[in-house]
Design a protein around this motif. Structure first.
Motif, mmCIF file in Angstrom:
data_model
loop_
_atom_site.group_PDB
_atom_site.id
_atom_site.type_symbol
_atom_site.label_atom_id
_atom_site.label_comp_id
_atom_site.label_asym_id
_atom_site.label_seq_id
_atom_site.Cartn_x
_atom_site.Cartn_y
_atom_site.Cartn_z
ATOM 1 N N ALA A 127 6.777 58.460 31.659
ATOM 2 C CA ALA A 127 6.400 60.383 31.426
ATOM 3 C C ALA A 127 5.061 61.022 32.268
ATOM 4 N N ALA B 271 5.130 64.314 23.850
ATOM 5 C CA ALA B 271 5.035 63.581 25.015
ATOM 6 C C ALA B 271 4.341 63.010 25.449
ATOM 7 N N LEU C 154 11.930 61.941 29.335
ATOM 8 C CA LEU C 154 11.629 63.054 30.003
ATOM 9 C C LEU C 154 13.171 63.258 30.804
ATOM 10 N N TRP D 48 12.969 66.396 25.645
ATOM 11 C CA TRP D 48 11.442 65.141 25.854
ATOM 12 C C TRP D 48 12.597 64.854 24.588
#
Length: 234
Positions: free
Chosen positions: A14, A5, A230, A223
């Motif tokens: 994120a 992610a 997220l 994710w």
């Protein structure tokens, strides 16, 4: 957070969120800056930047970010204005702030923003040398957040209360620290922990660091590759 992610191109939000929860605020700010560049139409990355700049006490940049966020909204958003006013208070730019806070207190959104407004009043009174008034306003802000069931806001108001008491040489600063520590340790909010650990003694810092690590280790995130966002796992 899964490494894939964070390795995804353009995953600035994120990465900023991840660094924030690790208490790496400088990294969180750099990623939030990239997020704001990537989404120049959005106020959310700028609002996040204003918040992060306040945590590291760069209030000039916090004010600029909050003003940019405010300018992007097509309607008046009290939270952005309150962030601008808080940053101005911390820079000693007090002219007109009291009048603006009174005006915001009369708007339809005042009930939803009661804790934020009262915390700003507390900061303003402390800056004006009224320590007793500052303590009273901050305690009312904490109570308003608690009544709303917003533990994050309760924790942040508590942390900024401790900071204001320390910054303005309040004789009650030590008692305030004891008063708010349990609230912040229970919530483990990263921003509140970051603020308080800068004021705490070495033993208290160790305890706060332990709280932060436990919070990070037990929080699971999902994710969504399609939207590259997220969200906490419930």
């Amino acid at each position: 957070v899964e490494e894939r992610a964070l390795e995804t191109p353009l995953s600035f939000e994120a990465k900023s969120n991840f660094s924030y929860r690790q208490l790496r605020m400088d990294d969180a700010i750099e990623q939030a800056k990239l997020w704001a560049i990537d989404e120049p139409f959005a106020s959310r990355p700028l609002s996040s930047l204003a918040y992060l700049f306040c945590l590291v006490e760069d209030f000039e940049q916090a004010q600029l970010a909050a003003e940019k966020a405010e300018a992007l909204e097509d309607h008046q958003t009290s939270s952005h204005r309150l962030n601008v006013l808080f940053a101005k208070i911390q820079q000693g730019k007090l002219e007109g702030v009291a009048e603006e806070l009174m005006g915001l207190g009369k708007t339809e959104a005042a009930r939803d923003n009661a804790a934020h407004i009262l915390a700003n009043v507390g900061a303003l009174l402390y800056a004006m040398g009224d320590r007793e008034g500052g303590r009273d306003a901050y305690r009312k802000a904490i109570g308003a957040a608690k009544l709303k069931g917003d533990r994050r806001l309760e924790s942040l108001a508590s942390a900024y209360f401790a900071r204001a008491a320390h910054l303005h040489d309040d004789s009650s600063a030590h008692a305030v620290m004891k008063e708010v520590s349990s609230v912040i340790e229970a919530s483990a909010d990263p921003g509140a922990v970051f603020l308080l650990r800068r004021l705490a003694d070495s033993e208290a810092r160790k305890r706060l660091d332990s709280v932060a690590k436990k919070m990070v280790s037990r929080r699971e995130w999902i994710w969504d590759a399609a939207t590259n966002t997220l969200r906490p796992k419930t």
